[in-house]
Design an enzyme around this catalytic site. Structure first.
Site, PDB file in Angstrom:
ATOM      1  N   CYS A  62    -175.396 -11.790 -86.058  1.00 46.92           N
ATOM      2  CA  CYS A  62    -176.084 -13.090 -85.971  1.00 46.92           C
ATOM      3  C   CYS A  62    -177.558 -12.932 -86.351  1.00 46.92           C
ATOM      4  O   CYS A  62    -178.245 -12.046 -85.854  1.00 46.92           O
ATOM      5  CB  CYS A  62    -175.948 -13.640 -84.554  1.00 46.92           C
ATOM      6  N   CYS A 118    -179.731 -13.657 -82.946  1.00 47.58           N
ATOM      7  CA  CYS A 118    -179.633 -12.871 -81.714  1.00 47.58           C
ATOM      8  C   CYS A 118    -180.835 -11.920 -81.596  1.00 47.58           C
ATOM      9  O   CYS A 118    -181.391 -11.474 -82.603  1.00 47.58           O
ATOM     10  CB  CYS A 118    -178.330 -12.077 -81.692  1.00 47.58           C
ATOM     11  N   HIS A 156    -175.802 -15.744 -77.331  1.00 48.06           N
ATOM     12  CA  HIS A 156    -175.178 -16.280 -78.526  1.00 48.06           C
ATOM     13  C   HIS A 156    -174.107 -17.323 -78.181  1.00 48.06           C
ATOM     14  O   HIS A 156    -173.733 -18.148 -79.007  1.00 48.06           O
ATOM     15  CB  HIS A 156    -174.532 -15.108 -79.275  1.00 48.06           C
ATOM     16  N   ASN A 203    -179.040 -29.628 -84.378  1.00 49.88           N
ATOM     17  CA  ASN A 203    -177.882 -29.958 -85.177  1.00 49.88           C
ATOM     18  C   ASN A 203    -176.793 -29.032 -84.681  1.00 49.88           C
ATOM     19  O   ASN A 203    -176.902 -27.828 -84.864  1.00 49.88           O
ATOM     20  CB  ASN A 203    -178.239 -29.604 -86.620  1.00 49.88           C
ATOM     21  N   SER A 231    -175.601 -24.165 -89.521  1.00 47.89           N
ATOM     22  CA  SER A 231    -175.301 -22.944 -90.278  1.00 47.89           C
ATOM     23  C   SER A 231    -175.126 -21.725 -89.390  1.00 47.89           C
ATOM     24  O   SER A 231    -174.731 -20.674 -89.874  1.00 47.89           O
ATOM     25  CB  SER A 231    -176.430 -22.687 -91.280  1.00 47.89           C
ATOM     26  N   HIS A 275    -175.386 -19.683 -82.984  1.00 43.54           N
ATOM     27  CA  HIS A 275    -176.282 -19.307 -81.884  1.00 43.54           C
ATOM     28  C   HIS A 275    -177.096 -20.550 -81.496  1.00 43.54           C
ATOM     29  O   HIS A 275    -177.807 -21.100 -82.340  1.00 43.54           O
ATOM     30  CB  HIS A 275    -177.207 -18.181 -82.348  1.00 43.54           C
ATOM     31  N   HIS A 319    -179.549 -23.219 -81.022  1.00 45.26           N
ATOM     32  CA  HIS A 319    -180.935 -23.301 -81.466  1.00 45.26           C
ATOM     33  C   HIS A 319    -181.258 -24.733 -81.883  1.00 45.26           C
ATOM     34  O   HIS A 319    -180.357 -25.539 -82.100  1.00 45.26           O
ATOM     35  CB  HIS A 319    -181.165 -22.370 -82.664  1.00 45.26           C
ATOM     36  N   GLN A 373    -184.344 -27.135 -84.239  1.00 45.41           N
ATOM     37  CA  GLN A 373    -185.339 -27.013 -85.304  1.00 45.41           C
ATOM     38  C   GLN A 373    -186.479 -27.993 -85.058  1.00 45.41           C
ATOM     39  O   GLN A 373    -186.294 -29.020 -84.401  1.00 45.41           O
ATOM     40  CB  GLN A 373    -184.710 -27.335 -86.652  1.00 45.41           C
TER      41      GLN A 373
HETATM   42  P1  H2U Z   1    -179.108 -25.215 -88.760  1.00 45.71           P
HETATM   43  O1  H2U Z   1    -179.754 -25.736 -87.478  1.00 45.71           O
HETATM   44  O2  H2U Z   1    -178.777 -26.303 -89.695  1.00 45.71           O
HETATM   45  O3  H2U Z   1    -178.015 -24.281 -88.506  1.00 45.71           O
HETATM   46  O4  H2U Z   1    -180.200 -24.332 -89.453  1.00 45.71           O
HETATM   47  C1  H2U Z   1    -180.641 -23.094 -88.982  1.00 45.71           C
HETATM   48  C2  H2U Z   1    -181.995 -22.888 -89.561  1.00 45.71           C
HETATM   49  O5  H2U Z   1    -182.375 -21.535 -89.361  1.00 45.71           O
HETATM   50  C3  H2U Z   1    -182.017 -23.177 -91.035  1.00 45.71           C
HETATM   51  O6  H2U Z   1    -183.016 -24.126 -91.282  1.00 45.71           O
HETATM   52  C4  H2U Z   1    -182.998 -21.060 -90.515  1.00 45.71           C
HETATM   53  C5  H2U Z   1    -182.373 -21.823 -91.655  1.00 45.71           C
HETATM   54  O7  H2U Z   1    -183.266 -21.970 -92.725  1.00 45.71           O
HETATM   55  N1  H2U Z   1    -182.806 -19.637 -90.599  1.00 45.71           N
HETATM   56  C6  H2U Z   1    -183.904 -18.805 -90.707  1.00 45.71           C
HETATM   57  O8  H2U Z   1    -185.037 -19.283 -90.741  1.00 45.71           O
HETATM   58  N2  H2U Z   1    -183.716 -17.464 -90.768  1.00 45.71           N
HETATM   59  C7  H2U Z   1    -182.486 -16.868 -90.764  1.00 45.71           C
HETATM   60  O9  H2U Z   1    -182.389 -15.673 -90.803  1.00 45.71           O
HETATM   61  C8  H2U Z   1    -181.277 -17.678 -90.663  1.00 45.71           C
HETATM   62  C9  H2U Z   1    -181.469 -19.137 -90.569  1.00 45.71           C
HETATM   63 ZN    ZN Z   2    -176.662 -14.873 -81.877  1.00 45.34          ZN
END
Ligand code: H2U
Ligand code: ZN
Length: 372
Positions: free
Chosen positions: A48, A51, A112, A152, A160, A163, A165, A167
């Site tokens: 992940c 993580c 996670h 989201n 995507s 885990h 989270h 934004q």
């Molecule tokens: P989602 O909330 O749509 O899953 O997006 C996860 C965000 O995390 C996405 O905007 C960022 C992606 O650009 N991300 C990072 O900044 N670094 C990473 O290593 C993976 C995902």
């Molecule tokens: Zn994780």
């Protein structure tokens, strides 16, 4: 009120209408069925990107964090403003302007496997504290006028990474949705001298039929004008404009309600319930915003089961958005759901999907599980 015939409802926050067609509830579905998400996730996933201790897609390393963890998005949609010189493109009817901003990612916890309803109230409180601190810091940047916090959740929403989270996108201009809400709230405040959402809350508490859950400081309800099948709106009792203005007790109460509401959501179809949720707070434009009441929207896409989602297509794209079951029916369904997470139930042995075919009648008593 129009419980079995088509009608349109006015959204006082956006000034737009939504078409409601309860007469269409029994529409057969032979279309797409979503794959239901897999059963369990490990507490730590070595693959992940989010993580603790792992390296991210951009190459940076996550620290061995123990609480919340916030970082600049490695694939940010907005880039910081380099200078104040306005940059515009004009060519006849075509125009564009530079949009600066900052994108952040906030992990809820090192775990996670634990989404909001599975975290403790104190842990959710720290997530809100992180959102609040980020709002203050981002809002203080000279060129930032809006701080949009959102989560989201679920593959079906295009998330995507599983885990848990959220934004934050902080922007130079006020984005479209908050801009509509700004206009409506200012308009109401100028006419009535009171914040629009506090009057909505008073009216909804009297009506009762769209209330879902609440506590001393916050109320969760299905708004009269809800568009998404199980959409909810969380409104504070006091007129607070931005997250950092919440007092400790109000923040804790929000954590409590978030846990209870998302538990109800998970219990609805006995799955980790997908949604997009987010705060709408007043712009960080250096102005007082007495008209603006901080609130949260939950927009979940699922309609009648864990596998059938709403699509915003056809008439909704070309005419106006709409829904089938009424807001009152959705609220009644959410009120019926337990606030004990299905995974915590003694008889829970694994994933079982329960479907929803005939919506319950609105409960005119508006019974609530606790005070609101
Ligand atoms: P989602 O909330 O749509 O899953 O997006 C996860 C965000 O995390 C996405 O905007 C960022 C992606 O650009 N991300 C990072 O900044 N670094 C990473 O290593 C993976 C995902
Ligand atoms: Zn994780």
């Amino acid at each position: 009120m129009f419980s079995d015939r088509s009608h349109r409802r006015f959204n006082v926050l956006t000034g737009e209408y939504v078409l409601v067609s309860p007469n269409r509830n029994q529409r057969p579905w032979q279309g797409l069925r979503e794959r239901t998400p897999e059963a369990g996730r490990p507490a730590y996933d070595p693959d992940c990107y989010l993580c603790p201790g792992n390296s991210r897609a951009g190459g940076l390393m996550n620290p061995p964090y123990e609480g919340t963890f916030a970082f600049d998005n490695d694939f940010a949609a907005l880039l910081p403003r380099l200078h104040r010189r306005p940059e515009r493109y004009e060519y006849g009817l075509l125009s564009a302007e530079a949009e600066g901003g900052v994108c952040r990612v906030v992990c809820f916890s090192p775990r996670h496997d634990l989404s909001l309803p599975e975290l403790g109230v104190a842990e959710i409180d720290s997530v809100i504290a992180a959102w609040s601190g980020e709002s203050t810091a981002l809002g203080a940047r000279e060129y930032i006028r809006y701080v949009q916090i959102f989560e989201n959740k679920g593959e079906i929403m295009g998330c995507s990474n599983p885990h848990p989270h959220s934004q934050i996108w902080a922007t130079e201009h006020i984005p479209t949705e908050p801009a509509k809400e700004l206009f409506s709230q200012q308009d109401y405040f100028q006419t009535h001298g009171r914040p629009l959402l506090l009057d909505v809350l008073i009216q909804e508490k009297t009506a009762g039929v769209r209330l879902v859950a609440g506590n001393e400081h916050w109320t969760a309800l299905v708004p009269f004008w809800a568009l998404w099948p199980f959409e909810t709106l969380l409104i504070p009792r006091r007129s607070v404009s931005r997250l950092p203005e919440l007092e400790a007790a109000e923040r804790l109460a929000l954590a409590d309600l978030l846990k209870r509401l998302t538990t109800r959501y998970d219990n609805l179809f006995e799955i980790s319930f997908p949604y997009s949720m987010g705060f709408h707070q007043a712009p960080f434009d250096g102005e007082e915003h007495p008209e603006w009441v901080l609130h949260l929207h939950f927009y979940p896409p699922l309609m009648r089961s864990a596998t059938v989602r709403k699509f915003m297509v056809g008439f909704e794209m070309l005419g106006m958005p709409g829904r089938d079951m009424t807001a009152e029916q959705a609220a009644a369904r959410l009120r019926e759901c337990s606030e004990v997470h299905y995974k915590q139930r003694q008889d829970y042995t694994g994933r079982s999907e329960c479907t929803f075919s005939s919506p319950a009648e609105p409960d005119s008593s508006g019974a609530m599980s606790s005070t609101c």
